[in-house]
Design a protein around this motif. Sequence first.
Motif, short mmCIF file in Angstrom:
data_model
loop_
_atom_site.label_atom_id
_atom_site.label_comp_id
_atom_site.label_asym_id
_atom_site.label_seq_id
_atom_site.Cartn_x
_atom_site.Cartn_y
_atom_site.Cartn_z
N GLU A 128 11.62 -24.89 -67.66
CA GLU A 128 13.00 -24.51 -67.29
C GLU A 128 13.33 -23.16 -67.91
OE1 GLU A 128 16.69 -27.19 -67.11
OE2 GLU A 128 17.04 -25.99 -68.94
N THR A 129 13.78 -22.27 -67.10
CA THR A 129 14.15 -20.92 -67.56
C THR A 129 15.65 -20.75 -67.36
OG1 THR A 129 11.99 -20.08 -66.90
CG2 THR A 129 13.79 -18.46 -67.22
N THR A 130 16.28 -20.20 -68.38
CA THR A 130 17.73 -19.95 -68.29
C THR A 130 17.96 -18.46 -68.15
OG1 THR A 130 18.26 -21.89 -69.60
CG2 THR A 130 19.94 -20.16 -69.49
N ILE A 131 18.69 -18.09 -67.13
CA ILE A 131 19.04 -16.69 -66.92
C ILE A 131 20.52 -16.56 -67.26
CG2 ILE A 131 19.20 -14.81 -65.24
CD1 ILE A 131 17.08 -17.87 -64.41
N SER A 132 20.82 -15.88 -68.35
CA SER A 132 22.21 -15.74 -68.81
C SER A 132 22.90 -14.60 -68.08
CB SER A 132 22.25 -15.49 -70.32
OG SER A 132 21.70 -16.60 -71.00
N ALA A 133 24.12 -14.86 -67.65
CA ALA A 133 24.88 -13.83 -66.95
C ALA A 133 25.34 -12.77 -67.95
CB ALA A 133 26.10 -14.45 -66.27
N THR A 134 25.51 -11.56 -67.48
CA THR A 134 26.04 -10.46 -68.29
C THR A 134 27.27 -9.90 -67.59
OG1 THR A 134 24.59 -8.89 -67.18
CG2 THR A 134 23.78 -9.86 -69.23
N GLY A 135 28.17 -9.36 -68.42
CA GLY A 135 29.35 -8.68 -67.84
C GLY A 135 30.44 -9.60 -67.37
N THR A 136 30.38 -10.88 -67.74
CA THR A 136 31.43 -11.84 -67.38
C THR A 136 31.75 -11.78 -65.88
OG1 THR A 136 32.39 -11.38 -69.55
CG2 THR A 136 33.68 -12.76 -68.06
N PRO A 137 30.78 -12.10 -65.05
CA PRO A 137 31.04 -12.04 -63.61
C PRO A 137 31.99 -13.14 -63.14
CG PRO A 137 28.88 -12.98 -64.05
CD PRO A 137 29.40 -12.52 -65.38
N ILE A 138 32.94 -12.75 -62.32
CA ILE A 138 33.92 -13.67 -61.77
C ILE A 138 33.62 -13.87 -60.29
CG2 ILE A 138 36.38 -14.07 -61.35
CD1 ILE A 138 35.57 -14.10 -64.30
N VAL A 139 33.63 -15.12 -59.87
CA VAL A 139 33.35 -15.43 -58.47
C VAL A 139 34.51 -14.90 -57.62
CG1 VAL A 139 33.00 -17.25 -56.78
CG2 VAL A 139 32.05 -17.49 -59.09
N THR A 140 34.16 -14.03 -56.69
CA THR A 140 35.17 -13.38 -55.85
C THR A 140 35.02 -13.89 -54.42
OG1 THR A 140 35.07 -11.43 -57.26
CG2 THR A 140 36.06 -11.16 -55.07
N ALA A 141 36.16 -14.17 -53.81
CA ALA A 141 36.14 -14.66 -52.43
C ALA A 141 35.48 -13.62 -51.52
CB ALA A 141 37.57 -14.95 -51.97
N GLY A 142 34.65 -14.08 -50.64
CA GLY A 142 34.01 -13.18 -49.68
C GLY A 142 32.62 -12.74 -50.09
N ARG A 143 32.26 -12.85 -51.36
CA ARG A 143 30.94 -12.44 -51.82
C ARG A 143 30.01 -13.65 -51.84
NH1 ARG A 143 30.43 -7.40 -53.51
NH2 ARG A 143 28.40 -7.81 -54.47
N ARG A 144 28.73 -13.38 -51.77
CA ARG A 144 27.71 -14.43 -51.83
C ARG A 144 26.94 -14.26 -53.13
NH1 ARG A 144 24.82 -14.11 -45.98
NH2 ARG A 144 23.92 -16.12 -46.68
N TYR A 145 26.55 -15.35 -53.70
CA TYR A 145 25.93 -15.33 -55.03
C TYR A 145 24.58 -16.06 -54.97
CZ TYR A 145 30.42 -13.71 -56.67
OH TYR A 145 31.54 -12.97 -56.86
N GLY A 146 23.61 -15.51 -55.67
CA GLY A 146 22.30 -16.13 -55.62
C GLY A 146 21.42 -15.72 -56.79
N LEU A 147 20.24 -16.30 -56.80
CA LEU A 147 19.24 -15.94 -57.82
C LEU A 147 18.10 -15.24 -57.09
CD1 LEU A 147 18.45 -16.22 -60.84
CD2 LEU A 147 17.05 -18.21 -60.12
N LEU A 148 17.93 -13.95 -57.38
CA LEU A 148 16.86 -13.17 -56.77
C LEU A 148 15.56 -13.44 -57.52
CD1 LEU A 148 15.86 -10.96 -54.81
CD2 LEU A 148 16.58 -9.26 -56.54
N ILE A 149 14.53 -13.87 -56.75
CA ILE A 149 13.26 -14.29 -57.36
C ILE A 149 12.15 -13.35 -56.88
CG2 ILE A 149 11.58 -16.18 -57.60
CD1 ILE A 149 13.85 -18.12 -56.84
N THR A 150 11.39 -12.85 -57.86
CA THR A 150 10.13 -12.18 -57.48
C THR A 150 9.01 -13.19 -57.72
OG1 THR A 150 9.82 -11.27 -59.68
CG2 THR A 150 11.01 -9.91 -58.10
N HIS A 151 8.20 -13.40 -56.68
CA HIS A 151 7.23 -14.50 -56.70
C HIS A 151 6.06 -14.18 -57.64
CE1 HIS A 151 8.74 -15.74 -52.41
NE2 HIS A 151 9.70 -15.74 -53.35
N PRO A 152 5.41 -15.23 -58.17
CA PRO A 152 4.22 -15.01 -59.02
C PRO A 152 2.99 -14.65 -58.16
CG PRO A 152 4.60 -17.35 -58.72
CD PRO A 152 5.74 -16.66 -58.03
#
Lengths: 119, 391
Positions: free
Chosen positions: B342-366
């Motif tokens: 299990e890997t934890t990716i910590s957010a930076t910059g206190t991102p706030i969920v904004t209506a209209g935007r899409r949020y995801g985890l960008l993965i570069t494959h092994p």
Amino acid sequence: MSVSTTLYVDDAAVAANALTLTEVQTVVPSADAAYVYTGAARVGLNRLASSKRAYTSADYTLQSGTVTSITLAAEDDDDARAQAIATALGITKARVLSKAVCTGLSLLTGHDIEQGPFS
Amino acid sequence: MSNLARLRLAGFWTQNSVVDPQEFEDFDAARPKLANFEDGSTHAPSAFVTVGGSGFQLTGTGHSLAALARLNVESTGEIRLKNGSLLKADGSLGDIRLEVLTNVATLTVQASAVMDIAGAANVTGNLDIESAGELNLKSGGTLAAESGSTVTLSSGATVTIAANATMSGDMTVSSGGSIVFQSGGTITGASGSTVTLQGTTNLYELKLIGSASWVVFNTARTWLRAGAVVLPLSYAGTSTGPDDPDIWTEVSDATTAPCYRTRSATSSGGKSVVEFRDLPIGGEITSVTITTKGTNLLSLSATMPTYRIVSWEDSSAAGYTNHSNLTTDAGSAATFPAVETETTISATGTPIVTAGRRYGLLITHPFENPAGQAMRVYHVAMNGTVEEHQV
């Protein structure tokens, strides 16, 4: 309350006191000679203070006779009346009271004769 | 002034005494000072006529305190009404009666009579407002209950408040009590006010006024959203199709549930986004966790996958907005194919969920050359907190 004054009365007054005392004691059993002098002073002053009789100092000329010294305990209002007369006529209060006591005793014993004053 | 004095002392009206006319004069002069209790007489004493002992007893009903006359009761003096007696203020339509009825002192203000109290009325007993009676507080009047006093409204009593009521203290509704708002009734909390309901609150309809009013949590709530959709971004290592995508869903090798799996690659270029949906608008993103495992046990030195939290909106206008540092999978290349990590990716910059935007985890494959390496994604989820529930 009373005011004491030393004055003189003649023998007739002393005798009248004794006669009057007997009568007074029928009403006031505790009465004594001093009480009779006190009451006689009021009776005498009732006449001497009369406005109808224009007394002068001459009416208070001392009379001669055998006298006896007594201490009169005059009622306050009687003492005041005597003092007023004395002041008005320029004589002593004792002289006024002497005449009042003697005249009062005279009236009380049925004699309409003014007596005194004595010294 | 003193009493009339005797003209002679007691005992001196002797039998033979001569009575001087002046004594009659004095006696007669005193007669006008005496009261004529037969025909009536009038006197103006210069000082009090004091009567002690048994005093006077008046009978009949004709006694009068003449106009403008006054009867003063001096200090410690009394006028005492005995049982059955009456002191009466005789009004044309109603009386005020102070009387003693069967040994009970009673003050009666009859109808149309008035009792005005401009000073203080101290009541240490009961003040009962009987049926049909009213206690009216007129304009400008005040009804003040001082500290330590109690106002009790018994069950069955009714209180009607048609005026504005200002409360600076507490109002407690005890167990079994309630505040009922009938149809048309409202409760209004002005700006800056607070309504605290610690127990159960049943609301059939909750209306938030204004365009910037939201439901605010006193303490921030945590939220968790599992990755909902995988978005392949490469096809055989290139960024455009229509070749097979480099990531897809399949049955987990550990269970019968689905997982994501990347294409076995010997070179870089594989990438994808796991999108999170139904995020709480206004919430803060704190981290993303992802559980992975390699697929090729023969690959022991793969280039490990990397992750970054991103958001985007209109891809024709702008690309990603990064919300974390680029984070490499927590597993080691040597055990990557064998151990779920299990890997934890910590957010930076206190991102706030904004209506209209899409949020995801960008993965570069092994990948690993020449053995090739892929991975399975068993679980991926976004974590955050929210203080204000927006839409």
